[in-house]
Write a protein that holds these residues in place. Structure first.
Motif, mmCIF file in Angstrom:
data_model
loop_
_atom_site.group_PDB
_atom_site.id
_atom_site.type_symbol
_atom_site.label_atom_id
_atom_site.label_comp_id
_atom_site.label_asym_id
_atom_site.label_seq_id
_atom_site.Cartn_x
_atom_site.Cartn_y
_atom_site.Cartn_z
ATOM 1 N N ALA B 36 -37.184 1.843 -12.153
ATOM 2 C CA ALA B 36 -38.765 2.415 -11.323
ATOM 3 C C ALA B 36 -40.380 2.720 -12.217
ATOM 4 N N ASP B 37 -39.721 3.312 -12.810
ATOM 5 C CA ASP B 37 -41.094 5.095 -13.434
ATOM 6 C C ASP B 37 -40.903 4.440 -14.628
ATOM 7 N N VAL B 38 -41.590 2.755 -15.269
ATOM 8 C CA VAL B 38 -41.401 2.943 -15.787
ATOM 9 C C VAL B 38 -43.110 1.788 -16.033
ATOM 10 N N GLY B 43 -55.035 5.074 -16.504
ATOM 11 C CA GLY B 43 -55.677 5.234 -15.686
ATOM 12 C C GLY B 43 -56.015 4.223 -14.578
ATOM 13 N N VAL B 44 -56.646 4.252 -13.880
ATOM 14 C CA VAL B 44 -57.235 2.793 -12.369
ATOM 15 C C VAL B 44 -58.230 3.516 -11.793
ATOM 16 N N VAL B 45 -59.448 2.891 -11.656
ATOM 17 C CA VAL B 45 -60.316 3.724 -11.070
ATOM 18 C C VAL B 45 -60.557 3.144 -9.861
ATOM 19 N N PHE B 46 -61.383 3.545 -8.873
ATOM 20 C CA PHE B 46 -62.024 3.141 -7.775
ATOM 21 C C PHE B 46 -63.529 3.813 -7.284
ATOM 22 N N SER B 47 -64.061 2.687 -6.583
ATOM 23 C CA SER B 47 -65.505 2.787 -5.409
ATOM 24 C C SER B 47 -64.739 3.492 -4.418
ATOM 25 N N SER B 93 -61.055 8.327 -10.164
ATOM 26 C CA SER B 93 -59.507 7.860 -10.710
ATOM 27 C C SER B 93 -58.281 7.597 -10.371
ATOM 28 N N ILE B 94 -57.085 7.180 -10.443
ATOM 29 C CA ILE B 94 -55.691 7.869 -10.258
ATOM 30 C C ILE B 94 -55.032 7.203 -11.793
ATOM 31 N N ALA B 95 -53.651 8.375 -12.391
ATOM 32 C CA ALA B 95 -52.811 7.762 -13.334
ATOM 33 C C ALA B 95 -52.222 7.082 -12.817
ATOM 34 N N ARG B 96 -52.212 5.802 -13.429
ATOM 35 C CA ARG B 96 -51.302 4.261 -12.815
ATOM 36 C C ARG B 96 -49.908 4.528 -11.978
ATOM 37 N N LYS B 97 -49.253 5.366 -12.849
ATOM 38 C CA LYS B 97 -47.811 5.784 -12.522
ATOM 39 C C LYS B 97 -48.147 6.567 -11.385
ATOM 40 N N ASP B 98 -49.293 7.428 -11.040
ATOM 41 C CA ASP B 98 -48.786 7.803 -9.678
ATOM 42 C C ASP B 98 -48.865 7.913 -8.797
ATOM 43 N N LEU B 99 -49.777 6.031 -8.348
ATOM 44 C CA LEU B 99 -50.779 5.395 -7.591
ATOM 45 C C LEU B 99 -48.785 4.883 -7.537
ATOM 46 N N LEU B 100 -48.315 4.330 -8.409
ATOM 47 C CA LEU B 100 -46.796 3.457 -7.690
ATOM 48 C C LEU B 100 -46.373 4.682 -7.298
ATOM 49 N N ASN B 101 -45.625 5.821 -7.655
ATOM 50 C CA ASN B 101 -45.100 6.254 -6.992
ATOM 51 C C ASN B 101 -45.296 6.563 -5.770
ATOM 52 N N ILE B 102 -46.466 7.213 -5.644
ATOM 53 C CA ILE B 102 -46.726 7.027 -3.661
ATOM 54 C C ILE B 102 -46.468 6.082 -3.343
ATOM 55 N N LEU B 103 -47.047 4.997 -3.474
ATOM 56 C CA LEU B 103 -46.695 3.477 -3.076
ATOM 57 C C LEU B 103 -45.370 3.088 -3.102
#
Lengths: 292, 714
Positions: B36-38, B43-47, B93-103
Motif C-alpha cells: 500500500a505504501d510503496v 510529483g504529478v501535475v494537474f491543470s 502538483s501533488i506528491a504521488r504518494k499523497d494522491l494515492l493515500n487520499i484515494l
C-alpha cells in the motif's frame, strides 16, 4: 452561404413518387440545391439516376452529388452520364466524388478496394478532358462540363481538390470539424497557386417534429452508418432536431467559410421538407437563388 | 455487478471510487501487486481544467487533493548563463504518494475491497467477474494476454531519462540545460511535496553513452547528476527511488475494450512526460468510464461510449506529446538561439501555446520578447518595441518595414508575349497596399520557353523592362512595400493551360517543346520533355542572367530564383526527376551542380548590395525523394554562395509528392532548415493571422511570413 436540401433517397423504403414530389417542391422553396448521397450495398436509390429524374421536374436548383463513389464507376460511362444530366438540367449538375468508406460496396461492384485512391485520381484526370472534348457525350451546358467537387479527409484528398477540382465537399460533423477540413482545402489550393478559392460544400442531417420522428431519424443514421461501428452513435447524436440547432449549425458553417450547406432528411416525409423551408424563411434565408 | 480492478494507481483507485459512488451495490475489488505504501515517482501535475472535472466527480477527494497541492504559475528556463522567467501558467502538483493515500482512504470509505501485494500472472486466478478494469500500467499483463484483441504498439523514445527527486524547494517549473564534455543534459523539475521537487534528467543516447551512464549504478548516476547540476541545486541532495535510465515508451492501443475487459490509464496509452499529462489522462479515463457505466445499462454500450469519448481526447494529447518529445530529442538544433528566443521556442514547442497566449498569461514576458526581437533585429536597445511582425528586417542594404510578405500568386493574365499588363499591375499593387513589407510576384518566366502558361509574366525581352519599371514605380510610389520578383523556368511543367482549369493540364494547341533534367513527363498526360543538353544548359543559364539584369534595370528590390515545386531547376535536385548519368546527376553534389551554377551566375550580375533569395522544396514528400537533411546541406551551400534568405516550400516534385496540408503546414520544415543550416527563411503555408506570424517569428521558425489573407471574403 447558400443552403440546399437533400432528397430522401438515401433512406431505405422511400417511395418513388415522394422523391419526385420532393424535388418539385424544393425547386419552389428557399433552397439553392438538391443533394443526393451514394452507396451500393444498401436500400438507397442510385444517385445519378435520381438527379436525372430531378432535372425533369426542376428549373432552378443545383443538382449535387455529395458524393458519388467514383471508383465504382467506369470513367467513360460516368463522364457520359454526368454530361447527360448536365445537358438535361441546363448546366445544374455539381458532381461530388469520393472514394467512399465501405469495402462491401467495392466487393459488390467487383472493384479492388485497395486501388480506390489511384482509381479516383485517374478518374479525375480524365473526366474533365472527356467533357471538354465531347467525343463521347452530349454537349454539356457549360463548356468545361459539370462543376467537380471532391470529398474525403485523407491528405491526398486535399491535394486532389487543388489539382483537379473546383472545390471540396465535407462529409458531415460539427462546424469545428468542417473548419479544419476547410483550412486544409484552402491550404492545398493556395499551395497549388489556383486562382480564387475552392468551393466549399458541407452537409448535415435533420429530423423535425416530435420525439418519435427524432428517434426515427436517429435510428436511420445508426443503421446507415452501422459500418462505422461505435461512431454511428456519435453521428446520430449530431442530428439536428430543432430550429435553434439548425440556426446555430448554419452559423457555425457560415463562419467557417462554407459556400453551400446541404441538409439531408432522415425521415421520408414531405412534411420534413416543408418544415425545413419554414425554418429557412424564418431565418431570413428565403431569397431566390440563381445558378450563376 | 462484480468488478475487479487490476492496479491501485490513480486510474484504478479513482475508477473504483467513482463507480462505487454511483452504484453502491457493485461489488468492487482492487488488486495491487505492490504494498500500500510503496510508490514510484515524485510529483504529478494537474491543470486547472482537470481540477474542475475532479471537483464534479468527487468533491471530498478533490478537497483533500487540493489541500495537499503546491500551486505555482511560473516557468523558469536556465540556459547558458541566463534564467528567463515566464509567469501566468497555473500549474498544480501533488506528491504521488499523497494522491494515492487520499484515494485509498476514499476507496475504503465507500466500501471497496483493497488487496495489496498480490501479483496476478493468470487471469484465471481472479475468479469470476462481470467487469475487469485493467489499470495495471504500461506493462499491463491484461493487455498482453489479449494482445491480439487490443492491438497495441509501443514506441520507445530516442532519449534517455531518469526520474529523480531533489531535496529542494522550487517556486517554478524549471527547465535546466547544461552542456559538458559528454553532451547536453536537460532537467524538467517542478515542486512536488512542499519540501522536495521532482527532478527528471534527460539526454540523448550518445551523451548517455559518452558519460558512461549505461554502466553506472543508481548511486553513480545520482552522483553524476549531482555534480553536473551542482550550481542549480545549490548543494541540495538528489533523491532516488529505484530510479533507472530508460527510454520513454509511447503506447498506443487500437481497441480499448474486449468483451467484459476494459483498459484504463497507462495500460492503454502513454504520452511523453514533458507535457505532464499521464496521471491527468488516467484519472479522466476513470471519470469517463464511471460516467459511461452509469449512463448505459448495457455493458457493451458503456464500454463503447467510454472508448469513443476518450480516444480522440487522448490522441490529441499524444500528438502534442509527440511534438514535445521530438523537440527534446532534437534540442541540439536550437542551441544557437539566444536565451529569449530559446525560451519562447521551448514554451511554444507543442503548438498549443502561441504568442498571444503567452502575452495574455504574462504581459511583461510578452514585452520582453518584443524588446528582444526588436533589439536583435535593429541592433540597438529600446524600451518599447512593436510585436515581431512589425519589426523591420535588413537584407543587405534593403530594409523591409515589417515581416509580412504578400503575393498575388501565379498571375496568368498577361499578354501572350509575356508583358505584364494593367491587370497584373493592379493586383500586385493591391498586395503592396495591404500593408505588407514585401510584395512577392508569382513565377516570372526567364524565357518564352520557360513559361508555365502562354499568358505568364515574362522577363526576357527588352519590352518587358518598361512594364516592370512601371510596376516597381507603382509599388515604390504608392505603397510602403518593397518588391521581389521570382524568376522561374517551368521545365517539364511548362506549356499548360491556366490553373483555373486545374493544375498541369497540357495545352491543346500552341504548345512548345519542354526541357527537364531528364526525359520524364510531369503527369501521365503531360508532354515528355527533352533531357537538357549542354547547349540547353547554356541557354537557360544565359536566360536567368538576362532576366536578372532586366530586373536590375527595372529597379526590382529583391530577386528570387525558383528551385521549388518540380520546375526546371528543381528537376535537377531530386533523384526522382534527375536520372542523369553525367556530372549534373547522380549524388546530391551532382544534382546541385546546375542550380548552383545558375545561382552563381545570377549572383554575379545582381548588384552586391541587393538581396538574392531561393525558393526550395525542402522535401519531396515522396519515397526515394529528397528530404530535409538534403535541403539543409544545400541551404548551407547556398548561404555560402551569397543567398540571403531561403523560401521554404515542399512537395510538388512529382504529382505524387503531396504535403499533409493544413494551417501552417510548412512551419516545422522552415524551423528545421533555418536552425540547422543557420540561414534566414521565409515561409507561407496558409498563414492567416498575426498570432501565427508572431509565434513563428519570435520562436525563430522563420524571418519573414507569407500571409494568405482569409479567402473567405474573396
Amino acid at each position: 452561404m447558400r443552403v440546399g436540401v437533400g432528397l430522401p433517397t438515401g433512406i431505405a423504403g422511400t417511395d418513388g413518387q415522394l422523391v419526385i414530389e420532393w424535388a418539385r417542391r424544393v425547386d419552389a422553396g428557399p433552397f439553392s440545391s438538391l443533394g443526393v448521397i451514394d452507396r451500393l450495398v444498401y436500400g438507397n436509390y442510385e444517385p445519378l439516376t435520381v438527379l436525372a429524374a430531378a432535372a425533369a421536374v426542376t428549373q432552378r436548383v443545383l443538382l449535387a452529388t455529395t458524393i458519388v463513389i467514383g471508383p465504382l464507376h467506369n470513367n467513360a460511362l460516368l463522364a457520359k452520364v454526368a454530361a447527360s444530366i448536365d445537358a438535361l438540367s441546363g448546366g445544374r449538375l455539381v458532381l461530388g466524388l469520393a472514394v467512399g468508406a465501405r469495402k462491401e460496396d467495392y466487393d459488390a461492384a467487383g472493384v479492388d478496394y485497395r486501388t480506390r485512391g489511384k482509381r479516383l485520381t485517374e478518374q479525375l484526370a480524365t473526366l474533365r478532358s472527356l467533357w471538354e472534348e465531347g467525343s463521347l457525350s452530349p454537349k454539356t451546358a457549360r463548356a468545361r462540363g459539370p462543376e467537380l467537387l471532391i470529398g474525403g479527409l485523407s491528405d491526398q484528398g486535399f491535394a486532389r481538390v487543388a489539382r483537379y477540382a473546383d472545390g471540396y465537399v465535407h462529409g458531415g460533423g460539427p462546424p469545428k470539424a468542417f473548419a479544419r477540413a476547410a483550412d486544409k482545402a484552402r491550404a492545398a489550393w493556395c499551395d497549388a497557386g489556383r486562382p480564387g478559392r475552392p468551393q466549399l460544400w458541407a452537409q448535415g442531417y435533420f429530423a423535425l417534429g416530435n420525439d418519435d420522428i427524432e428517434e426515427a431519424g436517429a435510428h436511420y443514421l445508426r443503421d446507415y452508418y452501422a459500418f462505422t461501428g461505435p461512431f454511428a452513435e456519435r453521428i446520430a447524436a449530431g442530428l439536428l432536431t430543432s430550429p435553434q440547432a439548425i440556426a446555430q449549425f448554419m452559423r457555425g458553417y457560415e463562419e467557417a467559410g462554407c459556400d453551400e450547406l446541404v441538409l439531408f432528411p432522415t425521415v421520408p416525409d414531405i412534411a420534413q421538407l416543408d418544415q425545413m423551408a419554414d425554418i429557412l424563411r424564418g431565418l431570413g434565408r428565403d431569397f431566390n437563388y440563381t445558378t450563376d | 455487478m462484480k468488478i475487479i480492478i487490476l492496479g491501485a494507481g490513480p486510474a484504478g483507485l479513482y475508477a473504483g471510487l467513482l463507480i462505487k459512488k454511483a452504484s453502491p451495490s457493485h461489488d468492487i475489488t482492487i488488486i495491487e501487486r505492490n504494498a500500500a505504501d510503496v510508490t514510484y515517482g515524485w510529483g504529478v501535475v494537474f491543470s486547472d481544467r482537470t481540477l474542475a472535472s475532479f471537483q464534479r466527480a468527487d468533491y471530498r477527494s478533490y478537497e483533500q487533493i487540493t489541500n495537499r497541492f503546491v500551486i505555482w504559475d511560473a516557468i523558469d528556463v536556465h540556459y547558458r548563463e541566463a534564467i528567463i522567467r515566464c509567469g501566468g501558467h497555473v500549474i498544480a502538483s501533488i506528491a504521488r504518494k499523497d494522491l494515492l493515500n487520499i484515494l485509498q482512504r476514499r476507496c475504503k470509505e465507500v466500501g471497496i475491497n483493497l488487496v495489496f501485494k498480490q501479483e496476478i500472472q493468470d487471469l484465471a486466478d481472479l475468479g469470476s467477474y462481470d467487469l475487469l478494469i485493467a489499470a495495471d500500467g504500461v506493462n499491463s499483463i491484461v493487455r498482453k494476454i489479449y494482445a491480439n484483441h487490443f492491438k497495441s504498439r509501443v514506441e520507445p523514445g530516442k532519449a534517455r531519462y531518469i526520474w529523480l527527486g531533489a531535496q529542494k524547494v522550487l517556486d517554478a517549473f524549471t527547465f535546466i540545460f547544461r552542456e559538458n564534455e559528454h553532451g547536453l543534459f536537460q532537467v524538467h523539475a517542478y515542486p512536488s511535496s512542499g519540501t522536495t521537487s521532482t527532478f527528471i534528467v534527460e539526454c540523448d543516447e550518445a551523451t548517455w553513452l559518452n558519460a558512461g551512464l549505461d554502466s553506472a549504478n543508481e548511486e553513480q548516476s545520482l552522483a553524476y547528476c549531482h555534480q553536473l547540476f551542482a550550481k542549480d541545486l545549490g548543494g541540495a541532495p538528489l533523491l532516488s527511488n529505484n530510479s533507472r535510465w530508460i527510454n520513454f515508451p509511447t503506447l498506443k492501443t487500437e481497441s480499448w475494450h474486449y468483451q467484459n475487459i476494459v483498459l484504463l490509464g497507462d495500460a492503454v496509452h502513454t504520452a511523453h512526460f514533458s507535457i505532464g499529462s499521464g496521471t491527468k489522462l488516467a484519472m479522466e479515463d476513470a471519470i469517463a468510464l464511471a460516467t459511461a457505466l452509469e449512463r448505459q445499462p448495457n455493458l457493451e454500450d458503456a464500454l463503447n461510449e467510454y472508448e469513443l469519448e476518450r480516444k480522440p481526447v487522448v490522441e490529441i494529447f499524444q500528438k502534442a506529446a509527440q511534438v514535445s518529445q521530438e523537440y527534446f530529442e532534437t534540442i541540439k538544433r536550437y542551441l544557437g538561439l539566444e536565451p529569449m528566443q530559446f525560451t519562447f521556442q521551448l514554451l511554444t514547442r507543442s503548438g498549443r501555446i502561441s504568442y498571444d497566449d503567452l502575452r495574455l498569461r504574462d504581459p511583461r514576458f510578452g514585452d520582453a520578447v518584443d524588446r528582444w526581437f526588436g533589439q536583435q533585429a535593429g541592433k540597438r536597445r529600446t524600451s518599447f518595441a512593436p510585436p515581431p511582425m512589425f519589426t523591420p528586417i535588413e537584407l543587405r542594404t534593403l530594409t523591409l518595414a515589417n515581416r509580412i510578405v504578400s503575393s498575388p500568386g501565379a498571375q496568368e493574365t498577361c499578354e501572350q508575349d509575356g508583358t505584364a499588363n494593367d491587370e497584373y499591375l493592379t493586383r500586385i499593387k493591391n498586395c503592396g497596399l495591404s500593408g505588407a513589407g514585401l510584395v512577392m510576384s508569382g513565377p516570372v518566366a526567364v524565357s518564352a520557353e520557360g513559361r508555365i502558361t502562354p499568358t505568364c509574366a515574362g522577363m526576357y525581352d527588352t519590352r518587358h523592362i518598361t512594364a516592370w519599371a512601371k510596376i516597381v514605380r507603382a509599388i515604390h510610389d504608392k505603397t510602403t512595400a518593397k518588391i521581389a520578383i521570382q524568376l522561374n523556368h517551368a521545365g517539364r511543367r511548362g506549356a499548360t493551360r491556366s490553373r483555373a482549369e486545374g493544375l498541369d493540364r497540357p495545352l491543346r494547341q500552341g504548345s512548345w517543346p519542354l526541357i527537364s533534367a531528364s526525359a520524364l513527363p510531369y503527369t501521365p498526360h503531360s508532354q515528355v520533355p527533352r533531357e537538357m543538353s549542354r547547349s540547353d544548359r547554356e541557354i537557360v543559364h544565359n536566360d536567368f542572367v538576362r532576366a536578372a539584369s532586366i530586373a536590375e534595370r527595372a529597379g526590382v528590390d529583391l530577386l528570387q530564383l525558383n528551385f521549388a515545386h518540380g520546375y526546371l531547376l528543381a528537376s535537377f535536385l531530386s533523384p526522382l526527376t534527375n536520372l542523369r548519368c553525367d556530372e549534373y546527376g547522380g549524388d546530391l553534389e551532382g544534382r546541385m551542380r546546375f542550380p548552383l551554377e545558375v545561382f552563381d551566375a545570377v549572383r554575379d550580375v545582381w548588384p552586391s548590395n541587393k538581396p538574392l533569395s531561393v525558393a526550395l522544396s525542402v522535401t519531396d514528400y515522396a519515397r526515394g525523394g529528397t528530404g530535409v537533411e538534403d535541403a539543409v546541406i544545400f541551404a548551407r551551400l547556398l548561404k555560402k554562395h551569397g543567398c540571403d534568405i531561403l523560401e521554404v516550400k515542399a512537395g510538388q516534385t512529382t504529382i505524387e509528392s503531396e504535403p499533409a496540408y493544413g494551417r501552417g503546414f510548412l512551419t516545422q520544415l522552415s524551423e528545421q532548415v533555418r536552425n540547422e543550416a543557420n540561414i534566414p527563411t521565409m515561409v507561407g503555408g496558409y498563414l492567416t493571422t498575426s498570432n501565427e506570424v508572431n509565434t513563428i517569428l519570435a520562436a525563430g521558425r522563420a524571418d519573414l511570413c507569407i500571409m494568405d489573407i482569409p479567402l473567405r471574403n474573396g
